[in-house]
Design an enzyme around this catalytic site. Structure first.
Site, PDB file in Angstrom:
ATOM      1  N   ASP A  42     -38.600  12.219   9.890  1.00  0.00           N
ATOM      2  CA  ASP A  42     -38.427  12.672  11.274  1.00  0.00           C
ATOM      3  C   ASP A  42     -37.113  12.090  11.794  1.00  0.00           C
ATOM      4  O   ASP A  42     -36.959  10.864  11.909  1.00  0.00           O
ATOM      5  CB  ASP A  42     -39.605  12.189  12.126  1.00  0.00           C
ATOM      6  CG  ASP A  42     -39.650  12.871  13.490  1.00  0.00           C
ATOM      7  OD1 ASP A  42     -38.654  13.514  13.860  1.00  0.00           O
ATOM      8  OD2 ASP A  42     -40.682  12.749  14.172  1.00  0.00           O
ATOM      9  N   ASN A  69     -28.974  17.131  20.591  1.00  0.00           N
ATOM     10  CA  ASN A  69     -28.923  18.484  21.148  1.00  0.00           C
ATOM     11  C   ASN A  69     -28.420  18.482  22.582  1.00  0.00           C
ATOM     12  O   ASN A  69     -27.595  19.325  22.973  1.00  0.00           O
ATOM     13  CB  ASN A  69     -30.308  19.123  21.089  1.00  0.00           C
ATOM     14  CG  ASN A  69     -30.553  19.888  19.806  1.00  0.00           C
ATOM     15  OD1 ASN A  69     -29.619  20.296  19.126  1.00  0.00           O
ATOM     16  ND2 ASN A  69     -31.813  20.077  19.457  1.00  0.00           N
ATOM     17  N   ASP A  78     -27.917  22.430  15.074  1.00  0.00           N
ATOM     18  CA  ASP A  78     -28.198  23.214  13.868  1.00  0.00           C
ATOM     19  C   ASP A  78     -27.331  22.755  12.698  1.00  0.00           C
ATOM     20  O   ASP A  78     -27.787  22.714  11.547  1.00  0.00           O
ATOM     21  CB  ASP A  78     -27.946  24.703  14.137  1.00  0.00           C
ATOM     22  CG  ASP A  78     -29.034  25.325  15.003  1.00  0.00           C
ATOM     23  OD1 ASP A  78     -30.080  24.688  15.207  1.00  0.00           O
ATOM     24  OD2 ASP A  78     -28.816  26.465  15.481  1.00  0.00           O
ATOM     25  N   GLU A 101     -36.993  19.046  13.733  1.00  0.00           N
ATOM     26  CA  GLU A 101     -36.178  18.027  13.067  1.00  0.00           C
ATOM     27  C   GLU A 101     -37.007  17.259  12.059  1.00  0.00           C
ATOM     28  O   GLU A 101     -36.705  16.116  11.727  1.00  0.00           O
ATOM     29  CB  GLU A 101     -35.558  17.062  14.091  1.00  0.00           C
ATOM     30  CG  GLU A 101     -36.536  16.199  14.832  1.00  0.00           C
ATOM     31  CD  GLU A 101     -37.055  16.817  16.131  1.00  0.00           C
ATOM     32  OE1 GLU A 101     -37.449  16.040  17.012  1.00  0.00           O
ATOM     33  OE2 GLU A 101     -37.050  18.054  16.258  1.00  0.00           O
TER      34      GLU A 101
END
Length: 300
Positions: free
Chosen positions: A168, A176, A185, A212
Site C-alpha cells: 500500500d 495526487n 497515474d 494505490e
C-alpha cells in the site's frame, strides 16, 4: 494492453481494395480465357459460391477500412482474400470447364488455407481478449479479479504454501492533491514497472488490486523467504522514486497460506498486515501470523 480501433488512412484502404479488385479481374479473365463453357451448370452451387466470394470481399473491404492495435490484421486480410479467391474459383468452375478440374482444386486449396489462417487469427483474438480482461490498463500488471482466481486455483491444486505480499503506497492522496491525478497515474505506472522487473527473478505474479494497492503472490514460499522478499521490495520502492518525486514509500504486509485457507482470508490477512504497517508509522513490513496476530518485521 487494449483494443484500439480506428479508421485506416485513405491511401492504405484504396490500395488494399484496389489491389483486391484488380487481382479478382485478372483471375476472372484467366479462367474465362483458358476454359470452355460448361454445358450443365449447377445454379445452386454457383449462387452459393458466388455469394460466399462476394461476402468475403465485403468483409475484406470492411477490415481494410480500420486498423486494430494488437491484432493480426494482415492475417485477417490474407485469410479473407484467400477465401474470396477460393470461392470465386469454385464459382467459375461451375460455368467454365478446365482439364482435371484445376480451378476447382485450386479454389479448394485456397479455402483450406484461408480456414487455417482465419482460425489462427480467431485464436489470437480470443487470447488477446482474455489477456485484456485480466490486465490492469494503467500498470499492465494483472488485475484484481485475475489475482483472486490465480490464488484460488493455486490453493486448490498445490499443497505447497503460498505467500501473499500486500503493498500500500504511503500518502498517495497527498501526491495526487499536490501534483494532480495525471502525475499520480505516472507514479502508479512507475511502481508497476518496478514490480514487473522485480518479479522476473521470482516465481509468482504481481497485480494491482486497488487504487494505490498492489499484491504479489509467491509460489512454494516460506515465512522467512517471503518476509525477506517483502523487505527487498519495500527498499526498492523507497530507493527508486519516479521522476519528479524525491521519495515514495510503501507499507507492506506478508501472509503465508495455512492448510485449508481460502484465497479471500489469505489476502485479508496480508491486507491487515499492510494496514498494521501503515498504522505503525508507514514504510515498513509486517507479518500476519496464523492466529490472526500481526507483528512488525522492519521499521525505518
Amino acid at each position: 494492453m487494449e483494443f484500439q480501433i480506428k479508421r485506416a488512412g485513405k491511401p492504405r484502404t484504396f490500395y488494399l481494395i484496389g489491389s483486391n479488385l484488380a487481382i479478382t479481374c485478372v483471375c476472372i479473365a484467366l479462367v474465362t480465357t483458358f476454359g470452355t463453357s460448361q454445358t450443365n451448370i449447377e445454379f445452386a452451387d454457383l449462387l452459393f459460391e458466388g455469394a460466399s466470394s462476394v461476402l468475403a470481399f465485403l468483409l475484406f473491404a470492411a477490415a481494410a477500412v480500420v486498423t486494430v492495435s494488437g491484432a493480426h490484421m494482415n492475417g485477417l486480410l490474407s485469410g479473407l482474400f484467400l477465401y474470396q479467391m477460393g470461392a470465386l474459383l469454385d464459382a467459375m468452375d461451375e460455368v467454365v470447364a478446365y482439364p482435371f478440374n484445376a480451378w476447382s482444386i485450386t479454389g479448394d486449396i485456397f479455402i483450406l488455407l484461408a480456414q487455417v489462417i482465419l482460425a489462427a487469427v480467431a485464436f489470437h483474438f480470443v487470447s488477446l481478449t482474455s489477456r485484456i480482461a485480466d490486465t490492469d490498463r494503467l500498470t499492465e500488471l494483472q488485475n484484481r479479479s485475475f489475482h483472486q482466481r490465480w490464488i484460488e486455483q493455486y490453493l486448490m491444486r498445490s499443497d505447497h504454501p503460498l505467500a501473499v505480499i500486500a503493498i500500500d503506497l504511503d500518502a498517495f492522496k497527498r501526491i495526487n492533491d499536490a501534483h494532480g491525478h495525471d502525475f499520480g497515474d505516472k507514479v502508479l505506472k512507475h511502481i508497476g514497472q518496478l514490480l514487473k522487473q522485480f518479479m522476473r527473478g521470482h516465481n509468482g505474479i504481481a497485480s494491482r488490486t486497488g487504487g494505490e494497492e498492489f499484491e504479489i503472490a509467491l509460489k512454494r514460499s516460506t515465512e522467512s523467504k517471503a518476509v525477506s522478499i517483502a523487505e527487498d521490495l519495500r527498499s526498492i520502492i523507497e530507493q527508486s522514486p519516479p521522476p519528479g518525486l524525491d521519495c515514495v514509500t510503501a507499507s507492506v504486509g506478508v501472509a503465508l497460506s495455512q492448510p485449508g485457507e481460502t484465497a479471500t482470508t489469505l489476502r485479508k490477512r496480508a491486507d491487515a498486515a499492510a494496514y498494521f504497517s501503515k498504522q505503525s508509522g508507514r514504510n515498513r513490513v509486517s507479518l500476519a501470523g496464523a492466529n490472526q496476530t500481526v507483528s512488525n518485521i522492519s521499521a525505518t
